[in-house]
Design a protein around this motif. Structure first.
Motif, PDB file in Angstrom:
ATOM      1  N   THR A  21     -27.293 -11.745  39.688  1.00 39.31           N
ATOM      2  CA  THR A  21     -25.989 -11.726  39.022  1.00 39.31           C
ATOM      3  C   THR A  21     -25.686 -13.122  38.499  1.00 39.31           C
ATOM      4  OG1 THR A  21     -24.835 -12.193  41.098  1.00 39.31           O
ATOM      5  CG2 THR A  21     -25.074  -9.868  40.463  1.00 39.31           C
ATOM      6  N   GLY A  22     -25.004 -13.161  37.362  1.00 38.60           N
ATOM      7  CA  GLY A  22     -24.675 -14.456  36.778  1.00 38.60           C
ATOM      8  C   GLY A  22     -23.670 -15.223  37.609  1.00 38.60           C
ATOM      9  N   ASN A  23     -23.799 -16.535  37.596  1.00 36.46           N
ATOM     10  CA  ASN A  23     -22.827 -17.381  38.292  1.00 36.46           C
ATOM     11  C   ASN A  23     -21.552 -17.495  37.467  1.00 36.46           C
ATOM     12  OD1 ASN A  23     -24.743 -17.793  40.259  1.00 36.46           O
ATOM     13  ND2 ASN A  23     -25.405 -19.784  39.441  1.00 36.46           N
ATOM     14  N   THR A  24     -20.463 -17.759  38.152  1.00 38.45           N
ATOM     15  CA  THR A  24     -19.182 -17.928  37.456  1.00 38.45           C
ATOM     16  C   THR A  24     -19.145 -19.298  36.787  1.00 38.45           C
ATOM     17  OG1 THR A  24     -18.026 -16.491  39.019  1.00 38.45           O
ATOM     18  CG2 THR A  24     -16.678 -18.023  37.723  1.00 38.45           C
ATOM     19  N   GLN A  25     -18.790 -19.300  35.523  1.00 41.08           N
ATOM     20  CA  GLN A  25     -18.698 -20.532  34.740  1.00 41.08           C
ATOM     21  C   GLN A  25     -17.271 -20.723  34.232  1.00 41.08           C
ATOM     22  OE1 GLN A  25     -21.255 -22.433  34.756  1.00 41.08           O
ATOM     23  NE2 GLN A  25     -22.870 -20.989  35.359  1.00 41.08           N
ATOM     24  N   LYS A  26     -16.939 -21.951  33.879  1.00 43.36           N
ATOM     25  CA  LYS A  26     -15.618 -22.261  33.331  1.00 43.36           C
ATOM     26  C   LYS A  26     -15.748 -22.887  31.943  1.00 43.36           C
ATOM     27  CE  LYS A  26     -12.847 -22.992  37.508  1.00 43.36           C
ATOM     28  NZ  LYS A  26     -11.976 -23.967  38.229  1.00 43.36           N
ATOM     29  N   ALA A  27     -14.788 -22.553  31.091  1.00 40.96           N
ATOM     30  CA  ALA A  27     -14.730 -23.146  29.750  1.00 40.96           C
ATOM     31  C   ALA A  27     -13.286 -23.518  29.437  1.00 40.96           C
ATOM     32  CB  ALA A  27     -15.285 -22.181  28.705  1.00 40.96           C
ATOM     33  N   LEU A  28     -13.115 -24.426  28.499  1.00 44.44           N
ATOM     34  CA  LEU A  28     -11.779 -24.892  28.102  1.00 44.44           C
ATOM     35  C   LEU A  28     -11.802 -25.230  26.627  1.00 44.44           C
ATOM     36  CD1 LEU A  28      -8.914 -25.835  29.174  1.00 44.44           C
ATOM     37  CD2 LEU A  28      -9.906 -28.113  29.314  1.00 44.44           C
ATOM     38  N   VAL A  29     -10.748 -24.843  25.918  1.00 46.08           N
ATOM     39  CA  VAL A  29     -10.611 -25.197  24.507  1.00 46.08           C
ATOM     40  C   VAL A  29      -9.409 -26.127  24.373  1.00 46.08           C
ATOM     41  CG1 VAL A  29     -10.269 -24.372  22.142  1.00 46.08           C
ATOM     42  CG2 VAL A  29     -11.586 -22.989  23.778  1.00 46.08           C
ATOM     43  N   ASN A  30      -9.649 -27.334  23.892  1.00 47.03           N
ATOM     44  CA  ASN A  30      -8.581 -28.312  23.672  1.00 47.03           C
ATOM     45  C   ASN A  30      -8.210 -28.367  22.191  1.00 47.03           C
ATOM     46  OD1 ASN A  30      -8.342 -29.227  26.363  1.00 47.03           O
ATOM     47  ND2 ASN A  30     -10.093 -30.586  26.105  1.00 47.03           N
ATOM     48  N   TYR A  31      -6.916 -28.440  21.919  1.00 56.47           N
ATOM     49  CA  TYR A  31      -6.405 -28.605  20.559  1.00 56.47           C
ATOM     50  C   TYR A  31      -5.836 -30.019  20.480  1.00 56.47           C
ATOM     51  CZ  TYR A  31      -6.753 -23.518  20.521  1.00 56.47           C
ATOM     52  OH  TYR A  31      -7.209 -22.221  20.615  1.00 56.47           O
ATOM     53  N   VAL A  32      -6.396 -30.860  19.600  1.00 57.47           N
ATOM     54  CA  VAL A  32      -6.032 -32.277  19.598  1.00 57.47           C
ATOM     55  C   VAL A  32      -5.487 -32.718  18.234  1.00 57.47           C
ATOM     56  CG1 VAL A  32      -7.736 -32.795  21.375  1.00 57.47           C
ATOM     57  CG2 VAL A  32      -8.345 -33.076  18.966  1.00 57.47           C
ATOM     58  N   ASP A  33      -4.700 -33.796  18.293  1.00 58.51           N
ATOM     59  CA  ASP A  33      -4.034 -34.358  17.121  1.00 58.51           C
ATOM     60  C   ASP A  33      -4.789 -35.605  16.655  1.00 58.51           C
ATOM     61  OD1 ASP A  33      -2.347 -35.576  15.278  1.00 58.51           O
ATOM     62  OD2 ASP A  33      -0.520 -35.170  16.412  1.00 58.51           O
ATOM     63  N   LYS A  34      -5.534 -35.473  15.557  1.00 56.05           N
ATOM     64  CA  LYS A  34      -6.332 -36.584  15.029  1.00 56.05           C
ATOM     65  C   LYS A  34      -5.458 -37.768  14.639  1.00 56.05           C
ATOM     66  CE  LYS A  34      -9.516 -37.586  11.189  1.00 56.05           C
ATOM     67  NZ  LYS A  34     -10.157 -37.024   9.970  1.00 56.05           N
ATOM     68  N   ASP A  35      -4.247 -37.509  14.148  1.00 60.27           N
ATOM     69  CA  ASP A  35      -3.363 -38.586  13.699  1.00 60.27           C
ATOM     70  C   ASP A  35      -2.744 -39.362  14.858  1.00 60.27           C
ATOM     71  OD1 ASP A  35      -3.869 -38.029  11.067  1.00 60.27           O
ATOM     72  OD2 ASP A  35      -2.104 -36.764  10.782  1.00 60.27           O
ATOM     73  N   LYS A  36      -2.878 -38.859  16.063  1.00 63.74           N
ATOM     74  CA  LYS A  36      -2.349 -39.551  17.241  1.00 63.74           C
ATOM     75  C   LYS A  36      -3.483 -39.835  18.226  1.00 63.74           C
ATOM     76  CE  LYS A  36       1.844 -38.753  18.613  1.00 63.74           C
ATOM     77  NZ  LYS A  36       3.047 -38.110  19.209  1.00 63.74           N
ATOM     78  N   ASN A  37      -4.608 -40.308  17.648  1.00 65.46           N
ATOM     79  CA  ASN A  37      -5.749 -40.731  18.462  1.00 65.46           C
ATOM     80  C   ASN A  37      -6.262 -39.603  19.356  1.00 65.46           C
ATOM     81  OD1 ASN A  37      -7.661 -42.678  19.183  1.00 65.46           O
ATOM     82  ND2 ASN A  37      -6.469 -43.360  20.956  1.00 65.46           N
ATOM     83  N   ASN A  38      -6.330 -38.410  18.763  1.00 58.42           N
ATOM     84  CA  ASN A  38      -6.840 -37.216  19.450  1.00 58.42           C
ATOM     85  C   ASN A  38      -6.042 -36.866  20.705  1.00 58.42           C
ATOM     86  OD1 ASN A  38      -8.858 -36.671  17.557  1.00 58.42           O
ATOM     87  ND2 ASN A  38     -10.291 -38.059  18.557  1.00 58.42           N
ATOM     88  N   GLU A  39      -4.744 -37.090  20.629  1.00 61.45           N
ATOM     89  CA  GLU A  39      -3.858 -36.688  21.725  1.00 61.45           C
ATOM     90  C   GLU A  39      -3.861 -35.163  21.855  1.00 61.45           C
ATOM     91  OE1 GLU A  39       0.838 -36.518  21.684  1.00 61.45           O
ATOM     92  OE2 GLU A  39       0.171 -38.557  22.147  1.00 61.45           O
ATOM     93  N   LEU A  40      -3.817 -34.697  23.092  1.00 65.01           N
ATOM     94  CA  LEU A  40      -3.846 -33.249  23.342  1.00 65.01           C
ATOM     95  C   LEU A  40      -2.542 -32.601  22.895  1.00 65.01           C
ATOM     96  CD1 LEU A  40      -5.450 -30.876  24.649  1.00 65.01           C
ATOM     97  CD2 LEU A  40      -4.184 -31.383  26.757  1.00 65.01           C
ATOM     98  N   ILE A  41      -2.651 -31.590  22.059  1.00 67.71           N
ATOM     99  CA  ILE A  41      -1.473 -30.804  21.648  1.00 67.71           C
ATOM    100  C   ILE A  41      -1.239 -29.694  22.660  1.00 67.71           C
ATOM    101  CG2 ILE A  41      -0.437 -29.409  19.825  1.00 67.71           C
ATOM    102  CD1 ILE A  41      -2.443 -30.728  17.872  1.00 67.71           C
ATOM    103  N   LYS A  42      -2.285 -28.947  22.969  1.00 65.19           N
ATOM    104  CA  LYS A  42      -2.256 -27.899  23.977  1.00 65.19           C
ATOM    105  C   LYS A  42      -3.691 -27.502  24.282  1.00 65.19           C
ATOM    106  CE  LYS A  42      -1.097 -23.761  23.138  1.00 65.19           C
ATOM    107  NZ  LYS A  42      -0.283 -22.591  22.850  1.00 65.19           N
ATOM    108  N   ASP A  43      -3.860 -26.654  25.296  1.00 65.05           N
ATOM    109  CA  ASP A  43      -5.209 -26.162  25.589  1.00 65.05           C
ATOM    110  C   ASP A  43      -5.162 -24.676  25.905  1.00 65.05           C
ATOM    111  OD1 ASP A  43      -4.794 -25.710  28.458  1.00 65.05           O
ATOM    112  OD2 ASP A  43      -4.828 -27.887  28.671  1.00 65.05           O
ATOM    113  N   SER A  44      -6.337 -24.115  26.075  1.00 61.42           N
ATOM    114  CA  SER A  44      -6.454 -22.676  26.300  1.00 61.42           C
ATOM    115  C   SER A  44      -6.172 -22.281  27.736  1.00 61.42           C
ATOM    116  CB  SER A  44      -7.865 -22.222  25.941  1.00 61.42           C
ATOM    117  OG  SER A  44      -8.810 -22.874  26.787  1.00 61.42           O
ATOM    118  N   GLY A  45      -6.137 -23.268  28.639  1.00 62.17           N
ATOM    119  CA  GLY A  45      -6.160 -22.951  30.057  1.00 62.17           C
ATOM    120  C   GLY A  45      -7.594 -22.632  30.451  1.00 62.17           C
ATOM    121  N   ASP A  46      -7.859 -22.611  31.747  1.00 66.36           N
ATOM    122  CA  ASP A  46      -9.224 -22.355  32.205  1.00 66.36           C
ATOM    123  C   ASP A  46      -9.672 -20.949  31.826  1.00 66.36           C
ATOM    124  OD1 ASP A  46      -9.591 -24.851  33.298  1.00 66.36           O
ATOM    125  OD2 ASP A  46      -8.910 -24.261  35.302  1.00 66.36           O
TER     126      ASP A  46
END
Length: 200
Positions: A21-46
């Motif tokens: 059986t496959g092992n459990t893996q985690k992923a995350l999607v970050n949404y960043v603001d290029k104009d503010k030095n790639n500051e995080l706007i929000k994320d997908s959650g785990d």
């Protein structure tokens, strides 16, 4: 694990099925603001799932919401067929990049000065002199912060107005002086200057 078993000539063949059986893996999607030095706007959650399974997540709705908030999509490394990897030691991290949208803006102001004349009864009153200066200021609005950066606007000058000569009268002001006007863009402005004549 398959346990040890003693066999002899009478032992029949045995098939043992081993299921992985496959092992459990985690992923995350970050949404960043290029104009503010790639500051995080929000994320997908785990995001969690088994190795090799497709990640049940789409960036489409979040991208639309951020674009509605004034952001402009730049890039994304999150594929449409994203799947969980087999690396148990590291979480998968994807990045969706945005910049700020901008739009040109402008504002106007008019500044009017009217010179009027007051004479004693029996004398003809000179026509008033009106002058209007018009200003336009352009700027750039950040559609995310809503802040506006205004461009500089040059000042202008109201002209000198010489008081008319009236036989038998003397003006208290020989002229209404020129006046430098610096626009404030807080609404149109109107002023009146009165020149009073007295009998000689």
């Amino acid at each position: 694990m398959v346990t040890e078993e003693t066999v002899d000539s009478n032992t029949t063949d045995v098939t043992i099925d081993i299921t992985y059986t496959g092992n459990t893996q985690k992923a995350l999607v970050n949404y960043v603001d290029k104009d503010k030095n790639n500051e995080l706007i929000k994320d997908s959650g785990d995001l969690t799932g088994l190795s090799k399974d497709l990640i049940d997540y789409s960036t489409e709705d979040t991208i639309k919401k951020l674009e509605a908030a004034g952001y402009v999509f730049v890039s994304s490394d999150y594929p449409t067929d994203a799947a969980y990897d087999t690396d148990d030691s590291t979480n998968q991290v994807y990045t969706v990049v945005f910049k700020h949208g901008h739009k040109p803006v402008d504002r106007d102001q008019k500044v009017t000065r009217t010179v009027v004349y007051e004479v004693p009864a029996g004398f003809d009153t000179p026509e008033s002199v009106e002058e209007t200066l018009s200003f336009t200021q352009t700027g750039d609005q950040d559609l995310v912060s809503k802040e506006i950066t205004w461009n500089l606007v040059d000042s202008q000058s109201l002209k000198t107005v010489t008081s008319p000569k009236i036989v038998g009268l003397t003006a208290k002001k020989d002229e209404v002086a020129s006046e430098v006007v610096v626009p404030t863009f807080d609404g149109d402005k109107e002023t009146t200057v009165k020149v009073v004549y007295t009998a000689n």
